[in-house]
Design a protein around this motif. Sequence first.
Motif: not given
Length: 185
Positions: A34-35, A97-99, A178-179, A123-124
Motif C-alpha cells: 500500500h503506497v 501504508a508500506d511506502a 527506511r524504517r 519513504i522517498v
Amino acid sequence: MAQVALPHDAKAGPTKPEVRAVTLAKLDLGPSDHVVDVGSCTGAVTIEAARRAGRVTAIERKPERLEVTEKNLAANEVDADVTVREAEAPDGLPEDADALFVGGSRNFEAVLDHAVETDVDRIVMNVARLEVAGRAVEAFREREILDEVVQFQVSHGYELVGATSFDSQNPVYMIVGRRDAEGLA
C-alpha cells in the motif's frame, strides 16, 4: 509497460519519467504494498505506483489538482485499488501504508512524523529547491530514517543547427528513508 498518459494539466510540473523511474525503484513496490502519494498533482506517480502496488492512496490538497489526478488516472490502465483524497497532509494519510512518496514540501515534517508513528517501511521525498532539500535531509536524520540522498539532473537532447544539444532540467534531490535505516555511509 505502457507510458503514462497525462492528457490533463495541473499547472505544475509532473515528476519527469526518468525521476519517476528512480523514485519507484527506491520505493521497491510489490503487489501486496500500500503506497501513498502525498501531493499527487497530475497523478503521474500515482499511476506508475498503481501499476506496481496492490493499493494506492493519492492525497492532494488542491481540489483542481485532485480533479486532474482523477482524470489522468481514468486515461491510464491501472490494476491497483486506488483511493484519491482531498486533504492537506498529514490529514488523510492512512495508518497502514508500506511506502510513502512525498512530492511536495508543505508540512513534510508532520508527514514524516506520521510515517514514523505508523511504521512506514520506505519513504522517498523529491525536492527541487536546495534549501528544502537541506531541511528534509535533517528531518529524515532526526527521525533516524535517513538511508541515502541522491542528486541527479535529467537532460533531453534536441537538434541545434544539425547537431545534438541538451536542454537540462532542474536538479532533483531525492531523500530516501527506511524504517531500519543505518544512515549515510
